[in-house]
Design an enzyme around this catalytic site. Sequence first.
Site, short mmCIF file in Angstrom:
data_model
loop_
_atom_site.label_atom_id
_atom_site.label_comp_id
_atom_site.label_asym_id
_atom_site.label_seq_id
_atom_site.Cartn_x
_atom_site.Cartn_y
_atom_site.Cartn_z
N GLU A 284 47.38 -65.79 7.71
CA GLU A 284 48.07 -64.52 7.40
C GLU A 284 49.52 -64.46 7.85
O GLU A 284 49.96 -63.45 8.41
CB GLU A 284 47.29 -63.34 7.99
CG GLU A 284 45.84 -63.29 7.55
CD GLU A 284 45.07 -62.12 8.14
OE1 GLU A 284 45.57 -61.44 9.04
OE2 GLU A 284 43.93 -61.90 7.69
N GLU B 196 36.35 -66.37 3.13
CA GLU B 196 35.78 -65.18 3.78
C GLU B 196 35.24 -64.20 2.73
O GLU B 196 35.50 -63.00 2.77
CB GLU B 196 36.87 -64.48 4.62
CG GLU B 196 37.57 -65.39 5.60
CD GLU B 196 38.62 -64.69 6.47
OE1 GLU B 196 38.62 -63.45 6.57
OE2 GLU B 196 39.45 -65.41 7.06
C1 GLA Z 1 40.74 -61.60 8.64
C2 GLA Z 1 40.50 -62.80 9.56
C3 GLA Z 1 39.04 -62.94 9.89
C4 GLA Z 1 38.42 -61.62 10.28
C5 GLA Z 1 38.65 -60.61 9.20
C6 GLA Z 1 38.00 -59.31 9.57
O1 GLA Z 1 40.38 -61.84 7.35
O2 GLA Z 1 40.94 -64.00 8.98
O3 GLA Z 1 38.92 -63.83 10.96
O4 GLA Z 1 38.95 -61.17 11.49
O5 GLA Z 1 40.04 -60.44 9.05
O6 GLA Z 1 36.66 -59.46 9.91
#
Ligand code: GLA
Length: 355
Positions: free
Chosen positions: A153, A260
């Site tokens: 990020e 994710e």
């Molecule tokens: C971001 C992070 C993850 C997690 C999510 C929320 O996507 O990369 O590690 O913390 O936020 O669960």
Amino acid sequence: MITSLKNLGLALLFSAAAQAQEAKGLKEYYKDYFPIGIAVNTRSLEGAQADFIKYNFNSLTAENDMKMGPLQSREGVFNWTNADKIVDFAVKNNLKVRGHALCWHEQAGDWIFVDKDGKNVSREVLLDRLRTHIHTVVKRYKGKIYAWDVVNEAIDDDPNNLLRNSKWKEIIGEDFVEKAFEYAHEADPNAKLFYNDYNSERPEKVERIYTLLKRLKDKNIPIHGMGLQAHWSIFEPSREELEYAIKRYTSLGLEIHITELDVSIYKWEKERRKRLPGESDEYTPALQQAQTDKYEMFFDVFRKYKDYVTSVTFWNATDKYTWLDHYPVEGRKNYPSLFDINAKPKPAFWKVVNF
Ligand code: GLA
């Protein structure tokens, strides 16, 4: 007492689901495509939950236990207990592990940016701390963790900027990104190294991420892939947006990991914390159908690009618990998974596995 009752409840839940299970676990349907992963904590690796995970998934990511702060909460003090448990479980059960995440502006541990008087450290000191952290962690799991999210990020939410104003950028400068990749590569030259981000299919953000990745490639920085976090919803991305993003990133010679995945039933409103008066969180048949259609489309795209999409990881296993139950809007239930609150496959599951 409360905890053990809760555990018993969960055990019953997952074993009931196991009995009612489909002919094959999720990973089996995709064995000719890509590993199917799940984010875990150490509690998910016990009892019936562990069986559920082993049955359906063949790759693990630590939900929190391999982030900087949890691993090194004070300088030089590494807390390996949970991360080791996850890696040991994976090795024992022949699962892959994706490491997450080596450098992020959140959950970094407050100490890392400051000296003993609370003042920002110099660029040299922070680079040194970053190198030590990455070398220590990556070397410990060398040969066991095959891929790392190296930087998480870094792109700003504001389309006018490239990198966000994090402490990493403020103290080191924009090259903290390349340094992190170089340190990870030094520590394990065989590990696949990823840049990971959200909203990475939104057209304007695709271009900014592309700019960052191209810079790294042009400088011969060791980067092998782009991680699409895929915190998606029934509203986005569209098939066109997703395919465009995959093509754009892979044109740089990178592979794609879906890192994710979840499909929220709400619009993404990052700044909203409160439920609106009268706002319902009912999981209506119409919402469920919209979600089923999205899941079907997403996996259709993943299969179409299987030469590039080399891993698909879900962020929470079932609708029983998800981080989206309390974020961004507090106390609003969400249902983003392929398995329902009883860990039974939802209609979306069947669309994903019948192809
Ligand atoms: C971001 C992070 C993850 C997690 C999510 C929320 O996507 O990369 O590690 O913390 O936020 O669960």
